[in-house]
Write a protein that holds these residues in place. Structure first.
Motif, PDB file in Angstrom:
ATOM      1  N   TYR A 105       2.687   1.527  -3.506  1.00 52.16           N
ATOM      2  CA  TYR A 105       1.784   1.990  -4.559  1.00 52.16           C
ATOM      3  C   TYR A 105       1.477   3.480  -4.401  1.00 52.16           C
ATOM      4  O   TYR A 105       1.350   4.201  -5.396  1.00 52.16           O
ATOM      5  N   ALA A 106       1.357   3.924  -3.147  1.00 48.97           N
ATOM      6  CA  ALA A 106       1.109   5.340  -2.910  1.00 48.97           C
ATOM      7  C   ALA A 106       2.283   6.192  -3.386  1.00 48.97           C
ATOM      8  O   ALA A 106       2.098   7.245  -3.995  1.00 48.97           O
ATOM      9  N   GLU A 107       3.507   5.724  -3.117  1.00 45.04           N
ATOM     10  CA  GLU A 107       4.705   6.456  -3.542  1.00 45.04           C
ATOM     11  C   GLU A 107       4.834   6.474  -5.068  1.00 45.04           C
ATOM     12  O   GLU A 107       5.227   7.481  -5.656  1.00 45.04           O
TER      13      GLU A 107
ATOM     14  N   ILE B 204       0.540   7.717  -6.538  1.00 46.24           N
ATOM     15  CA  ILE B 204      -0.296   8.770  -5.956  1.00 46.24           C
ATOM     16  C   ILE B 204       0.525  10.005  -5.608  1.00 46.24           C
ATOM     17  O   ILE B 204       0.139  11.131  -5.928  1.00 46.24           O
ATOM     18  N   SER B 205       1.665   9.806  -4.967  1.00 44.28           N
ATOM     19  CA  SER B 205       2.510  10.932  -4.561  1.00 44.28           C
ATOM     20  C   SER B 205       3.098  11.652  -5.770  1.00 44.28           C
ATOM     21  O   SER B 205       3.441  11.027  -6.786  1.00 44.28           O
TER      22      SER B 205
ATOM     23  N   CYS C   5       0.838  -1.204   0.000  1.00 42.04           N
ATOM     24  CA  CYS C   5       0.000   0.000   0.000  1.00 42.04           C
ATOM     25  C   CYS C   5       0.871   1.252   0.000  1.00 42.04           C
ATOM     26  O   CYS C   5       0.613   2.215  -0.743  1.00 42.04           O
ATOM     27  N   ALA C   6       1.922   1.244   0.822  1.00 40.88           N
ATOM     28  CA  ALA C   6       2.834   2.390   0.885  1.00 40.88           C
ATOM     29  C   ALA C   6       3.605   2.548  -0.432  1.00 40.88           C
ATOM     30  O   ALA C   6       3.797   3.666  -0.918  1.00 40.88           O
TER      31      ALA C   6
ATOM     32  N   ALA D 168      -9.972   7.424  -9.579  1.00 42.95           N
ATOM     33  CA  ALA D 168      -8.525   7.682  -9.580  1.00 42.95           C
ATOM     34  C   ALA D 168      -7.980   7.727 -11.000  1.00 42.95           C
ATOM     35  O   ALA D 168      -7.148   8.586 -11.332  1.00 42.95           O
TER      36      ALA D 168
ATOM     37  N   HIS E 139       7.540  11.099  -5.684  1.00 41.35           N
ATOM     38  CA  HIS E 139       8.256   9.872  -6.055  1.00 41.35           C
ATOM     39  C   HIS E 139       9.631   9.815  -5.370  1.00 41.35           C
ATOM     40  O   HIS E 139      10.677   9.813  -6.026  1.00 41.35           O
TER      41      HIS E 139
END
Length: 222
Positions: free
Chosen positions: A52-54, A57-58, A49-50, A212, A61
């Motif tokens: 994929y977020a980096e 989503i973020s 999850c972390a 998304a 990067h």
């Protein structure tokens, strides 16, 4: 610390890492990185999850964070976690650095795809014939049988008896509860509430990913 789930005493380090599982590798045994969880796959899920977020989503990067997450993910020795981690990185590289068809782009895609397939094949081969793989296969078999008994409305919330009755006999230990844990979340939902409950889980996820994706495309156009 005593674990009632496993019936053993667990060594911990500063209450942020627990030695709960081991993994055989290269004729030796090492401790799997489980973080604060009882099993490595749950820690791998959190790390994914972390990651994929980096990656997706973020806006920053942060490469040091991504590298640390990947290294930590490997230390869990979770086959599913490693496979989805490799797929995420491969997709990120191809999407970010291969914007049009060219000789360089074709070479990069070939290399990334080749390395990804090799890692995935190695991860799957390490699990073939293992107790974990055998349990998962039996879980899929038992879960499908349980779901098919009442496919639309299920067997009732948390009615594990229906699933247990379809498991292999060798999972019983001396006539008492043995290796009766269940590893398939999707089939657990289908067995409990059938298609009716599955839709309640699926529609929010579908809506989330659709939104998304739409926002991502709009952002790229801007």
């Amino acid at each position: 610390m005593y674990s009632g789930w496993s019936g053993t005493n667990i060594t911990n380090y500063f209450w942020i890492h627990f030695d709960t599982q081991t993994q055989s590798i290269f004729s030796g045994v090492i401790t799997r990185n489980t973080g604060i969880f009882l099993e490595a796959p749950m820690y791998a899920y959190t790390l994914l999850c972390a990651l994929y977020a980096e990656l997706f989503i973020s806006d920053e990067h942060r490469m040091p964070v991504i590298i640390i997450l990947l290294i930590t993910l490997v230390t869990t020795f979770s086959t599913t976690g490693i496979i989805f981690g490799v797929l995420a990185v491969a997709y990120y590289i191809i999407r970010r650095h291969v914007t049009h068809i060219s000789p360089v782009g074709i070479v990069m895609v070939t290399i990334v795809a080749g390395v990804s397939l090799w890692v995935i094949k190695s991860a799957l081969s390490s699990k073939t014939g293992s107790t974990s793989a055998t349990l998962r296969n039996d879980d899929l078999h038992a879960g499908m049988i349980a779901w098919m008994k009442h496919p639309f409305f299920g067997n009732g919330f948390n009615n594990m008896h229906v699933i247990h009755s379809s498991m292999a006999a060798w999972r019983l230990k001396d006539g008492s509860v043995g290796a009766l844990g269940f590893t398939s979340g999707v089939l657990k939902i289908l067995s409990d509430g059938g298609i009716y409950l599955f839709v309640a889980y699926f529609l929010p996820l579908f809506s989330f990913f659709s939104t998304a994706l739409t926002q991502s495309k709009t952002k790229e156009k801007l």
